[in-house]
Design a protein around this motif. Sequence first.
Motif, PDB file in Angstrom:
ATOM      1  N   GLY A   1     120.429  72.269  97.744  1.00  0.00           N
ATOM      2  CA  GLY A   1     119.227  71.469  97.572  1.00  0.00           C
ATOM      3  C   GLY A   1     119.205  70.623  96.308  1.00  0.00           C
ATOM      4  O   GLY A   1     118.348  69.747  96.166  1.00  0.00           O
ATOM      5  N   LYS A   2     120.137  70.829  95.364  1.00  0.00           N
ATOM      6  CA  LYS A   2     120.157  70.082  94.114  1.00  0.00           C
ATOM      7  C   LYS A   2     121.116  68.906  94.229  1.00  0.00           C
ATOM      8  O   LYS A   2     122.230  69.042  94.730  1.00  0.00           O
ATOM      9  N   LYS A   3     120.705  67.726  93.752  1.00  0.00           N
ATOM     10  CA  LYS A   3     121.496  66.508  93.905  1.00  0.00           C
ATOM     11  C   LYS A   3     122.628  66.444  92.880  1.00  0.00           C
ATOM     12  O   LYS A   3     122.443  66.763  91.703  1.00  0.00           O
ATOM     13  N   HIS A   4     123.807  66.016  93.372  1.00  0.00           N
ATOM     14  CA  HIS A   4     124.975  65.792  92.514  1.00  0.00           C
ATOM     15  C   HIS A   4     125.678  64.524  92.975  1.00  0.00           C
ATOM     16  O   HIS A   4     125.536  64.097  94.125  1.00  0.00           O
ATOM     17  N   THR A   5     126.452  63.932  92.073  1.00  0.00           N
ATOM     18  CA  THR A   5     127.273  62.773  92.418  1.00  0.00           C
ATOM     19  C   THR A   5     128.746  63.127  92.177  1.00  0.00           C
ATOM     20  O   THR A   5     129.110  63.575  91.083  1.00  0.00           O
ATOM     21  N   TYR A   6     129.547  62.938  93.206  1.00  0.00           N
ATOM     22  CA  TYR A   6     130.992  63.188  93.102  1.00  0.00           C
ATOM     23  C   TYR A   6     131.746  61.900  93.402  1.00  0.00           C
ATOM     24  O   TYR A   6     131.321  61.096  94.241  1.00  0.00           O
ATOM     25  N   PHE A   7     132.857  61.698  92.681  1.00  0.00           N
ATOM     26  CA  PHE A   7     133.713  60.543  92.916  1.00  0.00           C
ATOM     27  C   PHE A   7     135.077  61.006  93.433  1.00  0.00           C
ATOM     28  O   PHE A   7     135.607  62.040  92.992  1.00  0.00           O
ATOM     29  N   GLU A   8     135.621  60.217  94.362  1.00  0.00           N
ATOM     30  CA  GLU A   8     137.014  60.410  94.729  1.00  0.00           C
ATOM     31  C   GLU A   8     137.835  59.530  93.804  1.00  0.00           C
ATOM     32  O   GLU A   8     137.604  58.318  93.710  1.00  0.00           O
ATOM     33  N   VAL A   9     138.800  60.128  93.095  1.00  0.00           N
ATOM     34  CA  VAL A   9     139.615  59.392  92.146  1.00  0.00           C
ATOM     35  C   VAL A   9     141.054  59.332  92.639  1.00  0.00           C
ATOM     36  O   VAL A   9     141.506  60.196  93.379  1.00  0.00           O
ATOM     37  N   LYS A  10     141.754  58.308  92.192  1.00  0.00           N
ATOM     38  CA  LYS A  10     143.131  58.087  92.639  1.00  0.00           C
ATOM     39  C   LYS A  10     143.938  57.544  91.467  1.00  0.00           C
ATOM     40  O   LYS A  10     143.489  56.650  90.762  1.00  0.00           O
ATOM     41  N   ASP A  11     145.149  58.097  91.257  1.00  0.00           N
ATOM     42  CA  ASP A  11     145.982  57.589  90.172  1.00  0.00           C
ATOM     43  C   ASP A  11     147.042  56.632  90.710  1.00  0.00           C
ATOM     44  O   ASP A  11     147.099  56.359  91.912  1.00  0.00           O
ATOM     45  N   HIS A  12     147.890  56.138  89.813  1.00  0.00           N
ATOM     46  CA  HIS A  12     148.866  55.128  90.209  1.00  0.00           C
ATOM     47  C   HIS A  12     149.893  55.638  91.198  1.00  0.00           C
ATOM     48  O   HIS A  12     150.513  54.865  91.918  1.00  0.00           O
ATOM     49  N   ALA A  13     150.096  56.969  91.249  1.00  0.00           N
ATOM     50  CA  ALA A  13     151.079  57.554  92.178  1.00  0.00           C
ATOM     51  C   ALA A  13     150.478  57.895  93.532  1.00  0.00           C
ATOM     52  O   ALA A  13     151.178  58.374  94.413  1.00  0.00           O
ATOM     53  N   GLY A  14     149.167  57.659  93.697  1.00  0.00           N
ATOM     54  CA  GLY A  14     148.535  57.913  94.983  1.00  0.00           C
ATOM     55  C   GLY A  14     147.855  59.259  95.114  1.00  0.00           C
ATOM     56  O   GLY A  14     147.327  59.589  96.168  1.00  0.00           O
ATOM     57  N   HIS A  15     147.844  60.079  94.077  1.00  0.00           N
ATOM     58  CA  HIS A  15     147.154  61.366  94.141  1.00  0.00           C
ATOM     59  C   HIS A  15     145.648  61.128  94.226  1.00  0.00           C
ATOM     60  O   HIS A  15     145.103  60.262  93.537  1.00  0.00           O
ATOM     61  N   LYS A  16     144.951  61.892  95.043  1.00  0.00           N
ATOM     62  CA  LYS A  16     143.515  61.776  95.188  1.00  0.00           C
ATOM     63  C   LYS A  16     142.862  63.138  94.991  1.00  0.00           C
ATOM     64  O   LYS A  16     143.440  64.170  95.315  1.00  0.00           O
ATOM     65  N   ALA A  17     141.647  63.109  94.455  1.00  0.00           N
ATOM     66  CA  ALA A  17     140.884  64.340  94.285  1.00  0.00           C
ATOM     67  C   ALA A  17     139.416  63.981  94.117  1.00  0.00           C
ATOM     68  O   ALA A  17     139.067  62.839  93.794  1.00  0.00           O
ATOM     69  N   TRP A  18     138.548  64.964  94.346  1.00  0.00           N
ATOM     70  CA  TRP A  18     137.105  64.795  94.169  1.00  0.00           C
ATOM     71  C   TRP A  18     136.683  65.558  92.926  1.00  0.00           C
ATOM     72  O   TRP A  18     137.077  66.696  92.721  1.00  0.00           O
ATOM     73  N   ILE A  19     135.835  64.896  92.108  1.00  0.00           N
ATOM     74  CA  ILE A  19     135.413  65.518  90.856  1.00  0.00           C
ATOM     75  C   ILE A  19     134.000  65.062  90.505  1.00  0.00           C
ATOM     76  O   ILE A  19     133.582  63.943  90.836  1.00  0.00           O
ATOM     77  N   ASP A  20     133.251  65.941  89.835  1.00  0.00           N
ATOM     78  CA  ASP A  20     131.873  65.650  89.448  1.00  0.00           C
ATOM     79  C   ASP A  20     131.824  64.447  88.503  1.00  0.00           C
ATOM     80  O   ASP A  20     132.700  64.267  87.646  1.00  0.00           O
ATOM     81  N   LYS A  21     130.806  63.645  88.668  1.00  0.00           N
ATOM     82  CA  LYS A  21     130.634  62.418  87.885  1.00  0.00           C
ATOM     83  C   LYS A  21     130.675  62.691  86.386  1.00  0.00           C
ATOM     84  O   LYS A  21     131.215  61.887  85.613  1.00  0.00           O
ATOM     85  N   SER A  22     130.125  63.817  85.977  1.00  0.00           N
ATOM     86  CA  SER A  22     130.013  64.113  84.541  1.00  0.00           C
ATOM     87  C   SER A  22     131.369  64.359  83.892  1.00  0.00           C
ATOM     88  O   SER A  22     131.472  64.351  82.649  1.00  0.00           O
ATOM     89  N   TYR A  23     132.425  64.571  84.693  1.00  0.00           N
ATOM     90  CA  TYR A  23     133.735  64.852  84.133  1.00  0.00           C
ATOM     91  C   TYR A  23     134.611  63.599  84.067  1.00  0.00           C
ATOM     92  O   TYR A  23     135.802  63.684  83.777  1.00  0.00           O
ATOM     93  N   ILE A  24     134.050  62.444  84.354  1.00  0.00           N
ATOM     94  CA  ILE A  24     134.786  61.184  84.354  1.00  0.00           C
ATOM     95  C   ILE A  24     134.327  60.355  83.169  1.00  0.00           C
ATOM     96  O   ILE A  24     133.139  60.139  82.965  1.00  0.00           O
ATOM     97  N   THR A  25     135.290  59.903  82.356  1.00  0.00           N
ATOM     98  CA  THR A  25     134.949  59.079  81.202  1.00  0.00           C
ATOM     99  C   THR A  25     135.632  57.726  81.317  1.00  0.00           C
ATOM    100  O   THR A  25     136.781  57.621  81.768  1.00  0.00           O
ATOM    101  N   LYS A  26     134.930  56.711  80.899  1.00  0.00           N
ATOM    102  CA  LYS A  26     135.465  55.352  80.972  1.00  0.00           C
ATOM    103  C   LYS A  26     136.329  55.080  79.767  1.00  0.00           C
ATOM    104  O   LYS A  26     135.977  55.406  78.629  1.00  0.00           O
ATOM    105  N   VAL A  27     137.482  54.471  80.011  1.00  0.00           N
ATOM    106  CA  VAL A  27     138.406  54.128  78.926  1.00  0.00           C
ATOM    107  C   VAL A  27     137.932  52.820  78.313  1.00  0.00           C
ATOM    108  O   VAL A  27     137.816  51.802  78.982  1.00  0.00           O
ATOM    109  N   LYS A  28     137.687  52.809  77.018  1.00  0.00           N
ATOM    110  CA  LYS A  28     137.215  51.590  76.339  1.00  0.00           C
ATOM    111  C   LYS A  28     138.374  50.699  75.934  1.00  0.00           C
ATOM    112  O   LYS A  28     139.463  51.168  75.656  1.00  0.00           O
TER     113      LYS A  28
END
Length: 443
Positions: free
Chosen positions: A416-443
Amino acid sequence: MQRSSIVKSLSIAGVVLSLAGIGGPSALAATTQQAPTAITRSTRNADDDAALKALVDQYGDINKTLIPLVGAYNARDLGGYQTADGKWQIRPKRLIRSSNLNGLTNGDKKVLSHDYHVTSIVDFRTPGQIDYEPDQPVPGATSTELSILGPHAFGDSSKHPTLSGDFSGDGSFYVQRLEFGYPAVNGYREFLNKLLTNPQATLYHCSSGKDRTGIATVLVMSILGMSEKTITDDYMQSNEVGGHVEAAWIKEYFSEIKSNYGSMTNYITTLINFTPAQQAKLRSMYLISTDGKKTAYSAPKAPAQVTQPTVVTPATPAQPAPAKPAATPATKPAVVTHQSGAADKPVKKHKVTKAKKKAKIKITSTKNLHTKYTYRLKGNKKWFKDSHLQKVFGHTPKHKKTTWKLVKEEHIKINGKKHTYFEVKDHAGHKAWIDKSYITKVK
């Protein structure tokens, strides 16, 4: 030997040059492979002999494990390979890796059936490859088809899908298709489970017996306890019969597994989902001692359940028995009294913890994204194979600096609690799902 006249191979000298990075484009950039040129006794020259000697000096002699078949040029018995500690070795005539069995002669079939007791054959090829070059049946052996590349892959769409032998290998092919590919993960899991059910010999193969079969061998030898050098040497010996593999490919495979899972054992346990108990059973079935006694490896047994306390208080007759009546009121220890003096119903002294309920997960919205490689993942955070969060990949590497692309966003309700998950992909094609809070933008 007759086998030398039918070997489907690249020039051995060419293989050595490519291993050294000389005389052609890098194999890591290759995506296709030309049909190999056969080398026979009449066409081999001094350069070929020198190149073969260099391979043998570096990786060991394939003839120590090679089975002399006319119609399968890369058939090898893994028996005799020793564990890293030198105490155990693989039983002979139990695990056989090979190229395809389309060209088996009646004599070959007799060797596999009577001399090696092959009762199970596992074919890693795609349906198109199998249709084009079906295996010759081995008497008394059952066959299982486990396409490691899925039902329709690469050359299956061509008119002659197997003219180039096995699919061309390179580092990214091993990582994307054989390490993390869904058909590969499932296929190798089923293969390992089949090994647990066969008391006789299992022969497993693809087309050339070097890529898909090579990685199957890596998994088996890793579980059985061989060192990475022993595993790599066996992998590289396909070059000695005209196959084409490179040390860089298997090195990248090991490197990616260690980066994402920490160790091969954790990868096998977590992603392949072949449990520690299953791994112990595999060792007990396929390992014997190296001390000449051929003692079977003993799998660790689960500790027996203790029904009584393990510590027994000794009797103390010197102490007088309490002067209280033998029967004490049963209500005192069994009743919980509040400070107010009001008593609840009797409860057990040790409260039983209830099993944790499975989380209810509902996907409420999905959005495809087209971002650049400008994100990193926080270390040691749990990530998942799918957005239903049912299959855990483990934890993100603590010090990995790989950048990721966000390819999909999903809003999820967990209990019942809302969360946001992203599917991420690296240059080699690996994919995974991870919580939004664990993703940081590279400046």
